[in-house]
Scaffold this motif. Structure first.
Motif, PDB file in Angstrom:
ATOM      1  N   ALA A  86      21.293 -21.361  33.637  1.00 45.11           N
ATOM      2  CA  ALA A  86      19.961 -21.099  34.188  1.00 45.11           C
ATOM      3  C   ALA A  86      20.063 -20.561  35.613  1.00 45.11           C
ATOM      4  N   ALA A  87      20.950 -21.160  36.421  1.00 45.57           N
ATOM      5  CA  ALA A  87      21.127 -20.703  37.804  1.00 45.57           C
ATOM      6  C   ALA A  87      21.671 -19.280  37.843  1.00 45.57           C
ATOM      7  N   LEU A  88      22.531 -18.958  36.885  1.00 40.27           N
ATOM      8  CA  LEU A  88      23.088 -17.598  36.812  1.00 40.27           C
ATOM      9  C   LEU A  88      21.983 -16.595  36.487  1.00 40.27           C
ATOM     10  N   ARG A  89      21.099 -16.956  35.565  1.00 35.79           N
ATOM     11  CA  ARG A  89      19.986 -16.067  35.236  1.00 35.79           C
ATOM     12  C   ARG A  89      19.071 -15.862  36.432  1.00 35.79           C
ATOM     13  N   ILE A  90      18.848 -16.948  37.196  1.00 35.26           N
ATOM     14  CA  ILE A  90      18.010 -16.842  38.394  1.00 35.26           C
ATOM     15  C   ILE A  90      18.656 -15.900  39.397  1.00 35.26           C
ATOM     16  N   THR A  91      19.954 -16.090  39.626  1.00 38.07           N
ATOM     17  CA  THR A  91      20.668 -15.288  40.620  1.00 38.07           C
ATOM     18  C   THR A  91      20.667 -13.804  40.253  1.00 38.07           C
ATOM     19  N   LEU A  92      20.786 -13.515  38.965  1.00 28.36           N
ATOM     20  CA  LEU A  92      20.851 -12.122  38.508  1.00 28.36           C
ATOM     21  C   LEU A  92      19.517 -11.601  37.979  1.00 28.36           C
ATOM     22  N   LYS A 104      23.776 -24.661  44.767  1.00 28.76           N
ATOM     23  CA  LYS A 104      23.226 -26.020  44.782  1.00 28.76           C
ATOM     24  C   LYS A 104      23.664 -26.855  43.577  1.00 28.76           C
ATOM     25  N   LEU A 105      24.473 -26.278  42.690  1.00 24.89           N
ATOM     26  CA  LEU A 105      24.975 -27.046  41.542  1.00 24.89           C
ATOM     27  C   LEU A 105      26.145 -27.919  41.994  1.00 24.89           C
ATOM     28  N   ARG A 106      25.806 -28.958  42.770  1.00 25.35           N
ATOM     29  CA  ARG A 106      26.810 -29.845  43.358  1.00 25.35           C
ATOM     30  C   ARG A 106      26.333 -31.282  43.260  1.00 25.35           C
ATOM     31  N   SER A 155      14.710 -28.419  51.876  1.00 23.03           N
ATOM     32  CA  SER A 155      14.700 -26.985  51.607  1.00 23.03           C
ATOM     33  C   SER A 155      14.746 -26.716  50.102  1.00 23.03           C
ATOM     34  N   LEU A 156      15.554 -27.503  49.389  1.00 19.69           N
ATOM     35  CA  LEU A 156      15.651 -27.373  47.939  1.00 19.69           C
ATOM     36  C   LEU A 156      14.295 -27.611  47.284  1.00 19.69           C
ATOM     37  N   MET A 157      13.613 -28.667  47.725  1.00 20.63           N
ATOM     38  CA  MET A 157      12.312 -29.006  47.148  1.00 20.63           C
ATOM     39  C   MET A 157      11.279 -27.927  47.443  1.00 20.63           C
ATOM     40  N   GLU A 158      11.341 -27.359  48.639  1.00 23.06           N
ATOM     41  CA  GLU A 158      10.413 -26.286  49.000  1.00 23.06           C
ATOM     42  C   GLU A 158      10.664 -25.048  48.149  1.00 23.06           C
ATOM     43  N   GLU A 163      13.242 -25.013  36.479  1.00 26.66           N
ATOM     44  CA  GLU A 163      13.010 -26.397  36.072  1.00 26.66           C
ATOM     45  C   GLU A 163      14.299 -27.032  35.547  1.00 26.66           C
ATOM     46  N   ALA A 164      15.056 -26.280  34.741  1.00 28.66           N
ATOM     47  CA  ALA A 164      16.307 -26.795  34.185  1.00 28.66           C
ATOM     48  C   ALA A 164      17.333 -27.059  35.279  1.00 28.66           C
ATOM     49  N   VAL A 165      17.448 -26.119  36.215  1.00 30.96           N
ATOM     50  CA  VAL A 165      18.406 -26.289  37.309  1.00 30.96           C
ATOM     51  C   VAL A 165      18.010 -27.468  38.190  1.00 30.96           C
ATOM     52  N   MET A 166      16.726 -27.553  38.533  1.00 31.74           N
ATOM     53  CA  MET A 166      16.260 -28.617  39.420  1.00 31.74           C
ATOM     54  C   MET A 166      16.431 -29.993  38.783  1.00 31.74           C
ATOM     55  N   ASP A 167      16.190 -30.077  37.480  1.00 33.18           N
ATOM     56  CA  ASP A 167      16.360 -31.351  36.783  1.00 33.18           C
ATOM     57  C   ASP A 167      17.809 -31.819  36.868  1.00 33.18           C
TER      58      ASP A 167
END
Length: 276
Positions: free
Chosen positions: A15-21, A169-171, A182-185, A197-201
């Motif tokens: 999901a994070a990869l899709r967001i980034t690209l 942020k996948l840490r 900052s993450l929440m914002e 939503e998937a990444v944040m969860d």
């Protein structure tokens, strides 16, 4: 350690990869857990570039050609020598497992390894036995030079916070305070997105203690500095945060609650609630 082992990192990374690209996904096709054959051989992610005339501008995608194989390791996992040969072998198998000879041009393959820990042992082995050396391309981005197939290594914690925010942020070691606020914002701006939503969860569950600490701080600040926060202006919030920091410092120095209250001009009950 136990809580991290049960977390499903791969869906979050995808999901994070899709967001980034996302700005360039119109030029790409992404296949998850791509089956290499009828037997259980699969690669984490296969990204196909639909137009070979398009150059991907994102730093993590500049290396991309037509066929791009990605291997992702979760924060608790490491990238081993065996992992390198497994993925390299899968890449060769992917090229050869076609109906026609050279249906997939070997010159159009790339490999991307994504992990949280710099794989010193693996890289030493590659340099000593295969003359493959590391060349840094940017924050957290390393090219492995010397092989016919272009290979890159992405170290998640080192990645640019600006360009690769959600992957970075996948840490499991996010810091309570500024980083989590900052993450929440950032999430609030994208909360309607299923990928966000998937990444944040995943991030929330992987950093549960830090999230709880931040929530506790926010709740205490809201009660302690209700008037400033009610105004919702930068000056009032900054004042409240500075006062909170002052209280924590004095408490760390061993000062009694009553003394802190007098020093900071607040009620002892407010001090106790903040530091408890």
């Amino acid at each position: 350690m136990e809580k991290n082992r049960v977390l499903q990192w791969h869906p979050g990374f995808r999901a994070a990869l899709r967001i980034t690209l996302r700005e360039e996904m119109k030029y790409l096709e992404m296949y998850e857990e791509y089956q290499l054959s009828r037997k259980p051989l699969q690669i984490d992610i296969l990204i196909l570039k639909k137009n070979d005339k398009v150059t991907i501008k994102k730093s993590i995608g500049k290396i991309f050609r037509t066929y791009n194989i990605i291997e992702y390791k979760s924060p608790n996992d490491s990238l081993s020598i065996n992992d390198f040969y497994k993925v390299y072998g899968y890449t060769c198998f992917y090229q050869s497992n076609t109906d026609k000879v050279m249906e997939i041009d070997p010159g159009e393959l790339t490999i991307t390894f994504v992990c949280s820990h710099y794989p010193d042992k693996m890289l030493r082995h590659l340099e000593e036995t295969r003359k493959i050396y590391v060349e840094k391309q940017g924050q957290g981005i390393y090219y492995l030079k010397g092989d016919a197939i272009p290979i890159q290594l992405l170290i998640v914690p080192q990645l640019s916070d600006k360009e690769n925010y959600w992957i970075q942020k996948l840490r499991t070691d996010l810091k309570a305070g500024g980083e989590i606020r900052s993450l929440m914002e950032n999430y609030e701006k994208n909360r309607k997105s299923k990928d966000h939503e998937a990444v944040m969860d995943l991030i929330t569950r992987a950093n549960r203690e830090q999230m709880e600490e931040e929530k506790k701080m926010c709740d205490a600040l809201k009660e302690l500095f209700a008037e400033e926060l009610k105004e919702a202006d930068e000056k009032g919030i900054a004042k409240g945060m500075e006062l909170a920091k002052r209280i924590f410092v004095l408490n760390a120095q061993g000062m009694a609650v009553e003394e802190i209250a007098r020093e900071c001009g607040v009620a002892p009950e407010q001090v106790e609630k903040l530091i408890s």
